[in-house]
Design a protein around this motif. Structure first.
Motif, mmCIF file in Angstrom:
data_model
loop_
_atom_site.group_PDB
_atom_site.id
_atom_site.type_symbol
_atom_site.label_atom_id
_atom_site.label_comp_id
_atom_site.label_asym_id
_atom_site.label_seq_id
_atom_site.Cartn_x
_atom_site.Cartn_y
_atom_site.Cartn_z
ATOM 1 N N GLU A 85 0.827 -1.206 0.000
ATOM 2 C CA GLU A 85 0.000 0.000 0.000
ATOM 3 C C GLU A 85 0.861 1.256 0.000
ATOM 4 O OE1 GLU A 85 -2.704 -0.123 3.260
ATOM 5 O OE2 GLU A 85 -3.784 -1.894 2.528
ATOM 6 N N THR A 86 1.960 1.206 0.741
ATOM 7 C CA THR A 86 2.871 2.344 0.777
ATOM 8 C C THR A 86 3.469 2.602 -0.599
ATOM 9 O OG1 THR A 86 3.424 1.952 3.092
ATOM 10 C CG2 THR A 86 4.977 3.259 1.810
ATOM 11 N N LEU A 87 3.919 1.551 -1.250
ATOM 12 C CA LEU A 87 4.505 1.691 -2.585
ATOM 13 C C LEU A 87 3.482 2.221 -3.579
ATOM 14 C CD1 LEU A 87 6.669 -1.569 -2.827
ATOM 15 C CD2 LEU A 87 7.462 0.784 -2.483
ATOM 16 N N GLN A 88 2.233 1.763 -3.457
ATOM 17 C CA GLN A 88 1.184 2.256 -4.353
ATOM 18 C C GLN A 88 0.950 3.756 -4.150
ATOM 19 O OE1 GLN A 88 -2.256 -0.212 -3.743
ATOM 20 N NE2 GLN A 88 -1.254 -2.066 -4.502
ATOM 21 N N ARG A 89 0.982 4.194 -2.898
ATOM 22 C CA ARG A 89 0.792 5.623 -2.628
ATOM 23 C C ARG A 89 1.940 6.459 -3.183
ATOM 24 N NH1 ARG A 89 -1.102 3.779 2.517
ATOM 25 N NH2 ARG A 89 0.925 4.211 3.470
ATOM 26 N N LEU A 90 3.142 5.886 -3.200
ATOM 27 C CA LEU A 90 4.314 6.632 -3.658
ATOM 28 C C LEU A 90 4.494 6.584 -5.169
ATOM 29 C CD1 LEU A 90 6.831 5.666 -0.841
ATOM 30 C CD2 LEU A 90 5.475 7.741 -1.077
ATOM 31 N N LYS A 91 3.648 5.828 -5.851
ATOM 32 C CA LYS A 91 3.606 5.822 -7.319
ATOM 33 C C LYS A 91 4.986 5.554 -7.945
ATOM 34 C CE LYS A 91 -0.148 9.197 -7.269
ATOM 35 N NZ LYS A 91 -1.204 8.193 -7.400
ATOM 36 N N SER A 92 5.708 4.623 -7.369
ATOM 37 C CA SER A 92 7.001 4.181 -7.923
ATOM 38 C C SER A 92 8.060 5.271 -7.987
ATOM 39 C CB SER A 92 6.807 3.588 -9.336
ATOM 40 O OG SER A 92 5.907 2.504 -9.290
ATOM 41 N N VAL A 93 7.915 6.327 -7.221
ATOM 42 C CA VAL A 93 8.959 7.354 -7.150
ATOM 43 C C VAL A 93 10.175 6.750 -6.454
ATOM 44 C CG1 VAL A 93 9.588 9.593 -6.182
ATOM 45 C CG2 VAL A 93 7.311 9.235 -7.119
ATOM 46 N N PRO A 94 11.364 6.873 -7.055
ATOM 47 C CA PRO A 94 12.552 6.231 -6.470
ATOM 48 C C PRO A 94 12.910 6.810 -5.104
ATOM 49 C CG PRO A 94 13.182 7.714 -8.241
ATOM 50 C CD PRO A 94 11.687 7.611 -8.294
ATOM 51 N N PHE A 95 13.494 5.958 -4.266
ATOM 52 C CA PHE A 95 13.923 6.356 -2.933
ATOM 53 C C PHE A 95 15.388 6.790 -2.968
ATOM 54 C CE2 PHE A 95 10.532 5.148 0.017
ATOM 55 C CZ PHE A 95 9.704 4.420 -0.822
ATOM 56 N N VAL A 96 15.725 7.724 -2.146
ATOM 57 C CA VAL A 96 17.111 8.132 -1.937
ATOM 58 C C VAL A 96 17.550 7.540 -0.603
ATOM 59 C CG1 VAL A 96 18.710 10.059 -1.645
ATOM 60 C CG2 VAL A 96 16.778 10.275 -3.216
ATOM 61 N N VAL A 97 18.484 6.600 -0.647
ATOM 62 C CA VAL A 97 18.863 5.878 0.572
ATOM 63 C C VAL A 97 20.304 6.151 0.995
ATOM 64 C CG1 VAL A 97 17.170 4.058 0.193
ATOM 65 C CG2 VAL A 97 19.457 3.840 -0.800
ATOM 66 N N LYS A 98 21.028 6.957 0.232
ATOM 67 C CA LYS A 98 22.380 7.334 0.634
ATOM 68 C C LYS A 98 22.696 8.698 0.050
ATOM 69 C CE LYS A 98 24.663 4.966 -3.254
ATOM 70 N NZ LYS A 98 25.704 3.977 -3.612
ATOM 71 N N LEU A 99 23.676 9.351 0.638
ATOM 72 C CA LEU A 99 24.046 10.678 0.161
ATOM 73 C C LEU A 99 24.560 10.590 -1.271
ATOM 74 C CD1 LEU A 99 25.912 12.099 3.288
ATOM 75 C CD2 LEU A 99 23.634 12.707 2.480
ATOM 76 N N PRO A 100 24.120 11.487 -2.156
ATOM 77 C CA PRO A 100 24.610 11.459 -3.543
ATOM 78 C C PRO A 100 26.080 11.855 -3.602
ATOM 79 C CG PRO A 100 23.280 13.418 -3.153
ATOM 80 C CD PRO A 100 23.151 12.581 -1.923
ATOM 81 N N GLU A 101 26.772 11.293 -4.562
ATOM 82 C CA GLU A 101 28.189 11.646 -4.715
ATOM 83 C C GLU A 101 28.346 13.107 -5.097
ATOM 84 O OE1 GLU A 101 30.053 8.992 -7.440
ATOM 85 O OE2 GLU A 101 29.639 7.195 -6.228
ATOM 86 N N LYS A 102 27.424 13.610 -5.892
ATOM 87 C CA LYS A 102 27.418 15.029 -6.243
ATOM 88 C C LYS A 102 26.093 15.640 -5.796
ATOM 89 C CE LYS A 102 30.471 14.810 -10.298
ATOM 90 N NZ LYS A 102 30.591 15.125 -11.760
ATOM 91 N N GLY A 103 26.190 16.773 -5.140
ATOM 92 C CA GLY A 103 24.976 17.425 -4.665
ATOM 93 C C GLY A 103 24.096 17.883 -5.809
ATOM 94 N N LEU A 104 22.809 17.851 -5.612
ATOM 95 C CA LEU A 104 21.863 18.279 -6.633
ATOM 96 C C LEU A 104 21.782 19.806 -6.669
ATOM 97 C CD1 LEU A 104 18.927 15.769 -6.016
ATOM 98 C CD2 LEU A 104 20.809 15.572 -7.643
ATOM 99 N N LYS A 105 21.444 20.312 -7.815
ATOM 100 C CA LYS A 105 21.262 21.756 -7.954
ATOM 101 C C LYS A 105 19.950 22.168 -7.283
ATOM 102 C CE LYS A 105 23.856 22.134 -12.295
ATOM 103 N NZ LYS A 105 23.810 22.555 -13.708
ATOM 104 N N PRO A 106 19.861 23.429 -6.830
ATOM 105 C CA PRO A 106 18.653 23.886 -6.128
ATOM 106 C C PRO A 106 17.363 23.630 -6.889
ATOM 107 C CG PRO A 106 20.395 25.497 -5.883
ATOM 108 C CD PRO A 106 20.913 24.464 -6.835
#
Length: 525
Positions: A85-106
């Protein structure tokens, strides 16, 4: 007769212990006393013997391997269904589970935040969700965001660094104390929500009971409809909860049952105004009377509707008193993030006096890092939340004008000590508003009708008043012009017959008809 019975019992006991060793007498006596206490506690509990027997039987059954295995299997199935049910609510949006190697732009971060915020299948913006969302106002949300940006780094834990944040918190508390009819002794603190407010109230009365009454086994008495935060507080603070049933038809707490539950260990009585399950309001007056009678503090949980109910009497609704007007009420919890429209994460716990609030504080005197004092559960707190809450409470308190008296029905009159109030009327007329003038003293009033209840009308009026006030207060001594200047001048004329003549000329103007030739090139009639 009584003496004969006592003598008979004494003789029976002496005969029973005759010839016994001292250690045997001590052992038998202590065993009998302990067994009697155990039986008393086992039999005389809030929960019936039948219910406890059922629970004990079920608990024993879980030790059978086959039964335990079946239970674990079903629990695993339930857990997997929740995950799906949780996955269905999140509509397959990927999870971020670790810090990215490069920071995202604002811009990418904002995009992802919006994506997460907009997840969900319920259209709460159209009002289809019960509770949860108390205000959808783009301008207010923008203001809250702007304020939080300014104050996001502040922390009232450091009052010497951020004295202004502490000032705003104190003002929010004082505003609320006044709304709930506190006096100069009433006080309180802001919290992160209703649960923390309730937990702090329970902590306060536990410590107060320990220090002032020597109570070591504290109990709280509350309706079964009281918020579950009280049960959470009891778990944290090792309090015993005695739940009182509600009346069958009114769904308000049964006062007779509440009184029967009072013991020497009772540290607080609780009433809801209103409760969450049914929205009914307990008889706070009766609970207050119990508090006074037995010298027990009374806490009123007004988290859900506190910032509605405090205005309902002014709006003409016959609401019984529930606040500090009642002598037994010693504390009130109320959420600013509900009907006060403050950002999520703001609530208030109010007390009748500072002696009680002192029991809320936690003080550490022997820490190597220094003397540490904290008013609430959290040490560091978000100054931005405090500032935003403060802003929502004073947003409609417009400088330069005041309300005459306490409006009883649907008419509200405005005046000013800073400028001629007709200047505001003049400006509002230019924006299309038609209000009535008052005299002795100067004023204007609005008679509110059903038409004014249409969506956006009230907000537009308040917005226009605020806008024009900002202009007028830049030049408060500027004169009134046009017809309003004449009307204003007429009030200073001592000969009222002259004023009567002016009124006649005004009526004449209603019948004035210019020459047709001046407005038409057609044939004369």
């Amino acid at each position: 007769m009584c003496s004969l019975v006592v003598s008979g019992v004494k003789q029976m006991v002496n005969n029973y212990f005759e010839g016994k060793e001292p250690w045997q007498i001590v052992t038998m006596t202590s065993s009998t006393v302990l067994t009697s206490i155990w039986l008393w506690n086992f039999i005389f509990q809030d929960e019936s013997l039948v219910e406890r027997a059922k629970k004990s039987f079920f608990n024993l059954m879980t030790y059978i391997p086959a039964v335990r295995e079946k239970i674990d299997q079903e629990l695993n199935n339930i857990s997997r269904s929740f995950e799906q049910e949780t996955l269905q609510r999140l509509k397959s949006v990927p999870f971020v589970v670790k810090l990215p190697e490069k920071g995202l732009k604002p811009e990418e971060i904002l995009k992802r935040v919006k994506e997460c915020v907009q997840l969900g299948d319920y259209d709460w913006e159209s009002g289809k969700v019960s509770g949860a969302i108390y205000r959808v106002d783009t301008n207010l949300l923008q203001l809250m965001g702007d304020i939080y940006t300014i104050a996001s780094y502040t922390n009232p834990l450091h009052p010497d660094v951020f004295p202004g944040i502490c000032k705003m918190e104190a003002e929010v508390v004082r505003i609320a104390c006044n709304l709930f009819h506190g006096d100069e002794e009433s006080c309180g603190t802001m919290t992160s929500g209703g649960t923390e407010s309730i937990l702090l109230a329970c902590k306060t009365y536990r410590d107060y009971a320990v220090h002032m009454k020597g109570i070591k086994s504290p109990e709280i008495i509350l309706p079964v409809t009281a918020h579950s935060a009280f049960d959470k507080a009891a778990q944290y603070l090792k309090l015993k909860v005695r739940s009182v049933p509600v009346n069958e038809h009114s769904y308000t707490v049964c006062i007779k049952s509440m009184e029967k539950f009072i013991t020497k260990n009772t540290i607080m009585l609780v009433g809801s105004s209103p409760n969450f399950p049914y929205g009914t309001m307990d008889n706070i007056e009766a609970i207050s009377d119990l508090g006074v009678k037995y010298n027990i503090p009374v806490h009123v949980d007004a988290c859900l509707g506190g910032f509605l109910i405090c205005f309902m009497q002014d709006a003409g609704f016959n609401v019984p008193p529930f606040d500090f007007r009642l002598p037994g009420v010693t504390s009130i919890s109320t959420d600013t993030h509900k009907y006060a429209y403050a950002p999520k994460g703001s609530s208030l716990i109010l007390y009748r006096n500072k002696k009680l609030r002192h029991c809320q504080y936690t003080i550490t005197t022997d820490w190597p890092g220094g003397i540490y004092g904290s008013p609430t559960v959290s040490g560091s707190r978000a100054g931005g939340i405090i500032a935003s809450c403060w802003a929502t409470l004073i947003l409609r308190n417009l400088d330069g004008i005041f309300i005459f008296g306490t409006p009883a029905t649907s008419v509200i009159a405005l005046g000013s000590n800073d400028f001629h109030i007709y200047k505001l009327l003049e400006a509002l007329n230019a924006k299309g508003w038609h209000l009535n003038t008052l005299q002795f003293p100067y004023g204007i009033h609005l008679c509110i009708t059903y038409v004014h209840t249409q969506f956006g009308v009230a907000d537009q009026f308040l917005s226009d008043v605020e806008t024009e006030l900002n202009v007028i207060l830049n030049k408060p001594m500027a004169p009134v012009e046009g017809k309003l200047a004449i009307y204003g001048m007429s009030q200073s004329i001592p000969d009222r017959s002259i004023v009567g003549d002016i009124a006649k000329y005004f009526l004449d103007s209603m019948y004035y008809t210019p020459q047709i030739e001046q407005i038409s090139n057609g044939p004369n009639i």
